[in-house]
Design a protein around this motif. Structure first.
Motif, PDB file in Angstrom:
ATOM      1  N   MET A   1       4.444  -9.397  14.534  1.00 21.89           N
ATOM      2  CA  MET A   1       3.478  -9.766  13.494  1.00 21.89           C
ATOM      3  C   MET A   1       3.287 -11.279  13.485  1.00 21.89           C
ATOM      4  SD  MET A   1       1.519  -8.659  11.044  1.00 21.89           S
ATOM      5  CE  MET A   1       2.159  -6.986  10.836  1.00 21.89           C
ATOM      6  N   ILE A   2       2.014 -11.726  13.390  1.00 19.53           N
ATOM      7  CA  ILE A   2       1.721 -13.146  13.342  1.00 19.53           C
ATOM      8  C   ILE A   2       2.265 -13.740  12.057  1.00 19.53           C
ATOM      9  CG2 ILE A   2      -0.157 -14.830  13.257  1.00 19.53           C
ATOM     10  CD1 ILE A   2      -1.811 -12.884  14.892  1.00 19.53           C
ATOM     11  N   ALA A   3       2.857 -14.929  12.158  1.00 12.34           N
ATOM     12  CA  ALA A   3       3.427 -15.572  10.978  1.00 12.34           C
ATOM     13  C   ALA A   3       2.369 -15.757   9.910  1.00 12.34           C
ATOM     14  CB  ALA A   3       4.017 -16.933  11.369  1.00 12.34           C
ATOM     15  N   GLY A   4       2.713 -15.366   8.688  1.00 14.51           N
ATOM     16  CA  GLY A   4       1.810 -15.537   7.563  1.00 14.51           C
ATOM     17  C   GLY A   4       0.799 -14.421   7.396  1.00 14.51           C
ATOM     18  N   LEU A   5       0.742 -13.462   8.339  1.00 16.06           N
ATOM     19  CA  LEU A   5      -0.200 -12.366   8.261  1.00 16.06           C
ATOM     20  C   LEU A   5       0.434 -11.208   7.507  1.00 16.06           C
ATOM     21  CD1 LEU A   5      -3.042 -11.545   9.264  1.00 16.06           C
ATOM     22  CD2 LEU A   5      -1.932 -10.482  11.223  1.00 16.06           C
ATOM     23  N   SER A   6      -0.223 -10.737   6.473  1.00 11.88           N
ATOM     24  CA  SER A   6       0.324  -9.670   5.649  1.00 11.88           C
ATOM     25  C   SER A   6       0.488  -8.391   6.450  1.00 11.88           C
ATOM     26  CB  SER A   6      -0.597  -9.414   4.453  1.00 11.88           C
ATOM     27  OG  SER A   6      -0.196  -8.251   3.774  1.00 11.88           O
ATOM     28  N   ALA A   7       1.549  -7.652   6.157  1.00 14.33           N
ATOM     29  CA  ALA A   7       1.760  -6.364   6.812  1.00 14.33           C
ATOM     30  C   ALA A   7       1.227  -5.227   5.956  1.00 14.33           C
ATOM     31  CB  ALA A   7       3.251  -6.156   7.082  1.00 14.33           C
ATOM     32  N   THR A   8       0.655  -5.547   4.802  1.00 15.94           N
ATOM     33  CA  THR A   8       0.153  -4.528   3.892  1.00 15.94           C
ATOM     34  C   THR A   8      -1.246  -4.086   4.303  1.00 15.94           C
ATOM     35  OG1 THR A   8       1.381  -5.528   2.072  1.00 15.94           O
ATOM     36  CG2 THR A   8      -0.376  -3.984   1.490  1.00 15.94           C
ATOM     37  N   PRO A   9      -1.456  -2.802   4.575  1.00 14.87           N
ATOM     38  CA  PRO A   9      -2.796  -2.326   4.941  1.00 14.87           C
ATOM     39  C   PRO A   9      -3.772  -2.541   3.786  1.00 14.87           C
ATOM     40  CG  PRO A   9      -1.119  -0.702   5.488  1.00 14.87           C
ATOM     41  CD  PRO A   9      -0.456  -1.724   4.627  1.00 14.87           C
ATOM     42  N   PHE A  10      -5.039  -2.783   4.109  1.00 13.38           N
ATOM     43  CA  PHE A  10      -6.038  -2.966   3.072  1.00 13.38           C
ATOM     44  C   PHE A  10      -7.379  -2.428   3.551  1.00 13.38           C
ATOM     45  CE2 PHE A  10      -5.555  -6.911   5.498  1.00 13.38           C
ATOM     46  CZ  PHE A  10      -6.835  -7.087   6.004  1.00 13.38           C
ATOM     47  N   SER A  11      -8.243  -2.141   2.605  1.00  8.87           N
ATOM     48  CA  SER A  11      -9.611  -1.760   2.943  1.00  8.87           C
ATOM     49  C   SER A  11     -10.535  -2.850   2.441  1.00  8.87           C
ATOM     50  CB  SER A  11      -9.981  -0.404   2.317  1.00  8.87           C
ATOM     51  OG  SER A  11      -9.870  -0.452   0.914  1.00  8.87           O
ATOM     52  N   ILE A  12     -11.607  -3.084   3.193  1.00  8.58           N
ATOM     53  CA  ILE A  12     -12.524  -4.174   2.896  1.00  8.58           C
ATOM     54  C   ILE A  12     -13.614  -3.682   1.954  1.00  8.58           C
ATOM     55  CG2 ILE A  12     -14.163  -5.814   3.888  1.00  8.58           C
ATOM     56  CD1 ILE A  12     -12.487  -5.558   6.504  1.00  8.58           C
ATOM     57  N   SER A  13     -13.878  -4.475   0.937  1.00 11.79           N
ATOM     58  CA  SER A  13     -14.897  -4.144  -0.040  1.00 11.79           C
ATOM     59  C   SER A  13     -15.932  -5.256  -0.088  1.00 11.79           C
ATOM     60  CB  SER A  13     -14.267  -3.960  -1.427  1.00 11.79           C
ATOM     61  OG  SER A  13     -15.264  -3.839  -2.420  1.00 11.79           O
ATOM     62  N   GLY A  14     -17.207  -4.888  -0.045  1.00  4.97           N
ATOM     63  CA  GLY A  14     -18.278  -5.864  -0.203  1.00  4.97           C
ATOM     64  C   GLY A  14     -18.648  -5.975  -1.672  1.00  4.97           C
ATOM     65  N   GLY A  15     -19.688  -5.241  -2.072  1.00  6.44           N
ATOM     66  CA  GLY A  15     -20.100  -5.260  -3.473  1.00  6.44           C
ATOM     67  C   GLY A  15     -19.531  -4.125  -4.294  1.00  6.44           C
ATOM     68  N   GLY A  16     -18.699  -3.279  -3.686  1.00  5.81           N
ATOM     69  CA  GLY A  16     -18.091  -2.174  -4.420  1.00  5.81           C
ATOM     70  C   GLY A  16     -19.030  -1.017  -4.680  1.00  5.81           C
ATOM     71  N   THR A  17     -20.102  -0.909  -3.913  1.00  9.13           N
ATOM     72  CA  THR A  17     -21.070   0.152  -4.167  1.00  9.13           C
ATOM     73  C   THR A  17     -20.593   1.511  -3.675  1.00  9.13           C
ATOM     74  OG1 THR A  17     -22.225  -0.255  -2.072  1.00  9.13           O
ATOM     75  CG2 THR A  17     -22.978  -1.471  -4.007  1.00  9.13           C
ATOM     76  N   ARG A  18     -19.605   1.523  -2.792  1.00 11.28           N
ATOM     77  CA  ARG A  18     -19.092   2.788  -2.275  1.00 11.28           C
ATOM     78  C   ARG A  18     -17.689   3.038  -2.795  1.00 11.28           C
ATOM     79  NH1 ARG A  18     -21.736   4.476   3.129  1.00 11.28           N
ATOM     80  NH2 ARG A  18     -23.689   3.316   3.087  1.00 11.28           N
ATOM     81  N   SER A  19     -17.463   2.696  -4.045  1.00  7.50           N
ATOM     82  CA  SER A  19     -16.128   2.793  -4.635  1.00  7.50           C
ATOM     83  C   SER A  19     -15.596   4.210  -4.640  1.00  7.50           C
ATOM     84  CB  SER A  19     -16.143   2.234  -6.062  1.00  7.50           C
ATOM     85  OG  SER A  19     -17.112   2.905  -6.850  1.00  7.50           O
ATOM     86  N   LEU A  20     -16.484   5.196  -4.763  1.00  2.31           N
ATOM     87  CA  LEU A  20     -16.026   6.581  -4.772  1.00  2.31           C
ATOM     88  C   LEU A  20     -15.432   6.957  -3.428  1.00  2.31           C
ATOM     89  CD1 LEU A  20     -15.845   9.215  -6.359  1.00  2.31           C
ATOM     90  CD2 LEU A  20     -18.104   9.819  -5.511  1.00  2.31           C
ATOM     91  N   LEU A  21     -16.061   6.496  -2.336  1.00  2.60           N
ATOM     92  CA  LEU A  21     -15.526   6.778  -1.015  1.00  2.60           C
ATOM     93  C   LEU A  21     -14.209   6.048  -0.788  1.00  2.60           C
ATOM     94  CD1 LEU A  21     -18.661   6.684   1.302  1.00  2.60           C
ATOM     95  CD2 LEU A  21     -17.304   8.660   0.663  1.00  2.60           C
ATOM     96  N   SER A  22     -14.135   4.784  -1.168  1.00  2.50           N
ATOM     97  CA  SER A  22     -12.914   4.017  -0.921  1.00  2.50           C
ATOM     98  C   SER A  22     -11.756   4.523  -1.754  1.00  2.50           C
ATOM     99  CB  SER A  22     -13.149   2.526  -1.211  1.00  2.50           C
ATOM    100  OG  SER A  22     -13.504   2.318  -2.563  1.00  2.50           O
ATOM    101  N   ALA A  23     -12.049   5.260  -2.829  1.00  3.17           N
ATOM    102  CA  ALA A  23     -10.978   5.802  -3.656  1.00  3.17           C
ATOM    103  C   ALA A  23     -10.136   6.825  -2.901  1.00  3.17           C
ATOM    104  CB  ALA A  23     -11.572   6.461  -4.907  1.00  3.17           C
ATOM    105  N   ALA A  24     -10.706   7.352  -1.810  1.00  4.98           N
ATOM    106  CA  ALA A  24      -9.963   8.346  -1.031  1.00  4.98           C
ATOM    107  C   ALA A  24      -8.899   7.709  -0.154  1.00  4.98           C
ATOM    108  CB  ALA A  24     -10.937   9.147  -0.164  1.00  4.98           C
ATOM    109  N   ASP A  25      -8.872   6.401  -0.057  1.00  2.00           N
ATOM    110  CA  ASP A  25      -7.997   5.739   0.895  1.00  2.00           C
ATOM    111  C   ASP A  25      -6.668   5.313   0.287  1.00  2.00           C
ATOM    112  OD1 ASP A  25      -7.407   2.733   2.262  1.00  2.00           O
ATOM    113  OD2 ASP A  25      -7.741   4.404   3.633  1.00  2.00           O
ATOM    114  N   GLY A  26      -6.701   4.611  -0.833  1.00  2.96           N
ATOM    115  CA  GLY A  26      -5.468   4.185  -1.491  1.00  2.96           C
ATOM    116  C   GLY A  26      -4.941   2.845  -1.041  1.00  2.96           C
ATOM    117  N   ALA A  27      -5.557   2.226  -0.023  1.00  2.56           N
ATOM    118  CA  ALA A  27      -5.096   0.923   0.438  1.00  2.56           C
ATOM    119  C   ALA A  27      -5.550  -0.166  -0.530  1.00  2.56           C
ATOM    120  CB  ALA A  27      -5.642   0.644   1.840  1.00  2.56           C
ATOM    121  N   GLU A  28      -4.903  -1.328  -0.449  1.00  2.00           N
ATOM    122  CA  GLU A  28      -5.312  -2.449  -1.273  1.00  2.00           C
ATOM    123  C   GLU A  28      -6.706  -2.915  -0.869  1.00  2.00           C
ATOM    124  OE1 GLU A  28      -2.576  -5.648  -1.467  1.00  2.00           O
ATOM    125  OE2 GLU A  28      -0.852  -4.390  -1.970  1.00  2.00           O
TER     126      GLU A  28
END
Length: 385
Positions: A1-28
């Motif tokens: 792992m690169i120094a300083g790079l988080s190991a926590t998985p995350f999902s990318i959000s723009g304007g949050g318009t697809r919040s219902l879909l992203s709710a199925a993921d659970g990542a930060e």
């Protein structure tokens, strides 16, 4: 792992318009909204560069000042998903959000010229350029379009735009069943009149479009755009050709704009419910065959865009994913994306069309190259739509 790079998985959000879909993921969530602003816009060259978190409305307002537009008509899912975010230009390309003009003008990815992004190794990468002749890295840019943020964090996009048409009208053929409408649309597309939108609205949904202003009966709608004099001549030719299919009428520019915006955004299904909603892409002649087969076994409501090749399909109760995908295979293949359902259903249903072993292996290799530590997550995993 690169120094300083988080190991926590995350999902990318723009304007949050697809919040219902992203709710199925659970990542930060990692938001791009701070990446805001138009970097460069050259109306003469018909290109624009903007940061990924720039609101889509800001981009479209700048284009409108010069009577230019995004040719692919980015779809807005806030109504059907019940979300209240602000669409961003990065989100448009990350999801390949393409509307009614897509079948003649190309998808969002076809307008994308270049990107700047951060991959899963923490590297900043630039691909493509600001003009079509600068093709270096262009395919890499297109790969990210439709990846739903599962490969990299888009920070900047460069894309081409087109002149806004002077006017538009819609020819309406009333009373056709789904099979007749498919034949009528195929005939219209073969004519030299430059149809830029072809959709069929069965009687079950017709009254929920354009404030109920369309004539009685199922409506097959064909859009023409361009200079006023040209549109007038082409509309008459198209109306004459369609008269053999059924009663023909015409919508003016104002009603045309409203109608196609509602077709783009699947407005009849912005009903405040969580009834399962699918966006299904098949061959244009196969859409009505798919819906006819499904109606024998499940409660469904549907309408058609892209000359019948895009089916907006709402199930009355369960998603019926296995049944739907079995029939998609039977009509020659395609893909179905589950846009809406109850959260517990989304978490147990494959949102995107399952891929063949060969495609899955290719996707896995691409993912490993872009994101070896598996930091980027997206609903249903990576799929290039």
């Amino acid at each position: 792992m690169i120094a300083g790079l988080s190991a926590t998985p995350f999902s990318i959000s723009g304007g949050g318009t697809r919040s219902l879909l992203s709710a199925a993921d659970g990542a930060e969530q990692l938001s791009t909204r701070g990446l805001n602003g138009i970097v460069a816009y050259n109306p003469a060259e018909m290109t624009m560069t903007a940061r990924a978190g720039t609101p889509l409305e800001k981009v479209e307002a700048a284009l409108a000042e010069n009577r230019q537009m995004l040719a692919f008509e980015p779809v807005d899912l806030r109504g059907v998903l019940g979300s209240s975010g602000i669409p961003t230009i990065g989100g448009v390309f990350a999801t390949n959000a393409s509307g009614p003009r897509r079948f003649v003008a190309g998808a969002a990815r076809d307008s994308l010229l270049g990107v700047r992004f951060v991959n899963g190794k923490g590297e900043i990468v630039k691909a493509g350029g600001r003009v079509m002749k600068n093709v270096t890295g262009l395919d890499l840019a297109k790969l990210l379009a439709g990846s739903h943020g599962s490969l990299a964090l888009l920070t900047e996009v460069t894309f081409r735009v087109l002149p806004m048409p002077e006017t538009a009208v819609t020819i309406v053929i009333s009373g056709l069943n789904d099979a007749e409408a498919t034949a009528a649309m195929a005939t219209a597309m073969a004519l030299p009149v430059e149809v830029s939108g072809a959709a069929h609205l069965p009687e079950s949904v017709r009254g929920r479009f354009a404030g109920g202003a369309l004539p009685d009966g199922a409506a097959t709608v064909l859009r023409l755009e361009g200079l006023a004099a040209s549109v007038s001549v082409r509309a008459q030719k198209l109306a004459d050709a369609m008269a053999g299919f059924g009663a023909v009428s015409q919508c003016d520019a104002g009603l045309t704009q409203r109608l196609w915006r509602e077709i783009r955004d699947a407005a009849p299904y912005a009903d405040g419910t969580s009834r399962p909603l699918w966006r299904v892409s098949v061959a244009p002649t196969a859409g009505q065959q798919l819906v006819a087969a499904l109606r024998l076994e499940a409660g469904v409501d549907a309408f058609y865009d892209w000359q019948g090749g895009l089916v907006w399909l709402r199930m009355e109760s369960d998603p019926e994913a296995a049944l739907l995908r079995r029939y998609i295979k039977a009509v020659g293949g395609g893909h179905a994306t589950l846009l809406r359902a109850r959260p517990e259903v989304l978490s147990t249903t494959e949102i995107f069309q399952p891929q063949t072993d060969a495609v899955t292996a290719l996707q896995t290799a691409v993912k490993a190259s872009f994101d070896p530590h598996g930091l980027f997550r997206a609903p249903g995993g990576f799929i290039a739509q």
